[in-house]
Design an enzyme around this catalytic site. Sequence first.
Site, PDB file in Angstrom:
ATOM      1  CB  ALA A  62     -63.904  -7.459 -61.002  1.00  0.00           C
ATOM      2  N   GLY A  63     -61.119  -7.764 -62.454  1.00  0.00           N
ATOM      3  CA  GLY A  63     -60.409  -8.141 -63.670  1.00  0.00           C
ATOM      4  C   GLY A  63     -58.930  -7.849 -63.627  1.00  0.00           C
ATOM      5  CG  ASN A 111     -61.122  -8.897 -71.506  1.00  0.00           C
ATOM      6  OD1 ASN A 111     -61.369 -10.056 -71.145  1.00  0.00           O
ATOM      7  ND2 ASN A 111     -61.918  -7.879 -71.195  1.00  0.00           N
ATOM      8  CG  PHE A 115     -64.984 -15.748 -65.848  1.00  0.00           C
ATOM      9  CD1 PHE A 115     -64.908 -14.382 -65.999  1.00  0.00           C
ATOM     10  CD2 PHE A 115     -66.245 -16.314 -65.643  1.00  0.00           C
ATOM     11  CE1 PHE A 115     -66.051 -13.583 -65.954  1.00  0.00           C
ATOM     12  CE2 PHE A 115     -67.385 -15.531 -65.590  1.00  0.00           C
ATOM     13  CZ  PHE A 115     -67.298 -14.164 -65.755  1.00  0.00           C
ATOM     14  CB  SER A 178     -67.929 -11.865 -68.637  1.00  0.00           C
ATOM     15  OG  SER A 178     -66.888 -12.169 -69.540  1.00  0.00           O
ATOM     16  CG  ASN A 180     -64.560 -12.208 -72.982  1.00  0.00           C
ATOM     17  OD1 ASN A 180     -64.767 -12.019 -74.170  1.00  0.00           O
ATOM     18  ND2 ASN A 180     -64.086 -11.259 -72.182  1.00  0.00           N
ATOM     19  CB  THR A 181     -68.226 -17.118 -69.708  1.00  0.00           C
ATOM     20  OG1 THR A 181     -66.984 -16.900 -69.040  1.00  0.00           O
ATOM     21  CG2 THR A 181     -68.776 -18.476 -69.288  1.00  0.00           C
ATOM     22  CE  LYS A 220     -68.295  -5.202 -64.250  1.00  0.00           C
ATOM     23  NZ  LYS A 220     -66.850  -5.249 -63.947  1.00  0.00           N
ATOM     24  CG  ASN A 249     -68.542  -7.021 -67.767  1.00  0.00           C
ATOM     25  OD1 ASN A 249     -67.409  -6.899 -68.232  1.00  0.00           O
ATOM     26  ND2 ASN A 249     -68.866  -8.025 -66.974  1.00  0.00           N
ATOM     27  N   GLY A 271     -62.702   0.837 -72.082  1.00  0.00           N
ATOM     28  CA  GLY A 271     -61.946   2.061 -72.274  1.00  0.00           C
ATOM     29  C   GLY A 271     -62.797   3.190 -72.818  1.00  0.00           C
ATOM     30  N   GLY A 300     -65.037   3.284 -69.179  1.00  0.00           N
ATOM     31  CA  GLY A 300     -64.499   4.380 -69.956  1.00  0.00           C
ATOM     32  C   GLY A 300     -64.003   5.574 -69.172  1.00  0.00           C
ATOM     33  CE1 TYR A 321     -57.203  -3.982 -66.651  1.00  0.00           C
ATOM     34  CE2 TYR A 321     -58.941  -5.529 -66.171  1.00  0.00           C
ATOM     35  CZ  TYR A 321     -57.686  -5.268 -66.649  1.00  0.00           C
ATOM     36  OH  TYR A 321     -56.902  -6.294 -67.113  1.00  0.00           O
TER      37      TYR A 321
END
Length: 345
Positions: A62-63, A111, A115, A178, A180-181, A220, A249, A271, A300, A321
Site C-alpha cells: 500500500a502507498g 515520507n 494518508f 503509520s 504520519n497520522t 499492519k 510499516n 527501504g 527493505g 514499494y
Amino acid sequence: MFYPVIRRFFFSLDAETAHVLGLAGVDLLAATGAGCVLSGKVAADPLRVMGLDFPNRVGLAAGLDKNGAYIDALASLGFGFIEVGTVTPRAQPGNPRPRLFRIPQQRAIINRMGFNNDGVDRLLANVAGSRFKRGGGIVGINIGKNFDTPIEQAADDYLICLDRVYPAASYVAVNISSPNTKNLRELQKDDALAALLARLKAAQTRLADVHGSYVPLALKIAPDLEDGQVQLIADLLRRHRIDAVIATNTTVARSGVEGLPNSEQAGGLSGQPLFARSTAVVSQLAQALAGELPIIGVGGIMSGTDAAAKITAGASLVQFYTGFVYRGPQLVAEAAKAIASLRQG
C-alpha cells in the site's frame, strides 16, 4: 536494463512529482502492452493464503497507488496481488509538501504523506473499473482513519471503511502503524488494540452474513516494537481470529542513514535500512504465531535474495514499494523467481 536510464530522469525531479509521472508512465506502458518489457517473465508460484489463491507470492505494498487508479497497469508488471490505499472515509489532502524524500546512498525513502487520498468512494469506483479485479485478481484495500478524527473515535473510521470496502476487497488491511497520522500508533497498545480488533471482527462476521462471502482481515504493524509488544500483538491476533498480519510499516528510527542528506526529515523511513529490523519482526511473529495465521513480509526488499529471506523468516507472502522505486519492475520477476526456487531447493 532500461530502468536505470529511466530512474536517472525521475531522480532528477522532486520525489512526489516523479511518483505521479512514474505511475502515468506505467499506465502508458500497460496500455501499449509493453509493461512486460520492463518486468520480464514472472515465475508462477501459486499458493493459497487467507483462503485466497495467489498466482505468485510477490505483491505491491500500500502507498504507491493510494486511490486504486492504476491497478491494471501495476498488475501488468506481474505482481501476484496489489494492495491499494491507505484510504480514509473522507478525502483529505495529507501533510503539506514537500513530504517525500529520497536517500539514494542507502536506497531509502522518508515520507510523511499523511494518508493523502481521494476518499473511499473514489477508490471504490476505481476498483470497480479494474479489469484485474473483475478477472479474479487479488486486490487488498488498506484502510485508515481521517487525520481530524480523535484517536478515541478512530475505530469508527475503520468500521466505516470496512463497511464500504468489504464487497470490493479481496482482503482488507487495517493500518494502525503509520507514523504520519498523529497518535495512530497508540492503537497498537494492549487495551486499545484488543478493543479495535473485537469491533473489527464483529463487523467482519456481520458483513460476511450480509454479503454471503468472507473477506479476510489483515493487521499492519510497525517495526518499532519491543519484543514483548510483538508477542502481545500475536496473542491478540490469535484471540480475535484475525486472518493475517503485515509486517512491517515504515520506521521512525534513522539507523543506517545518520548524517545523510534528508535523514533529518520527519516521517517514516523505508527501504534498505529497514530490512533487518522488519525481517526480525517477521521472525518473532512466526515464532509467536506458530503457523496459526500467515504473515505478509514487507520492508527493505531490494533484491530476490531479500524477498526469499522474508519467506525463510516465516512470511507466506511479500510486498515492496521502495524497492520498486529503486530497482524498477524487474524486481517483481527477480523476487518471484527467488521465492519459487526455495520450494525447488
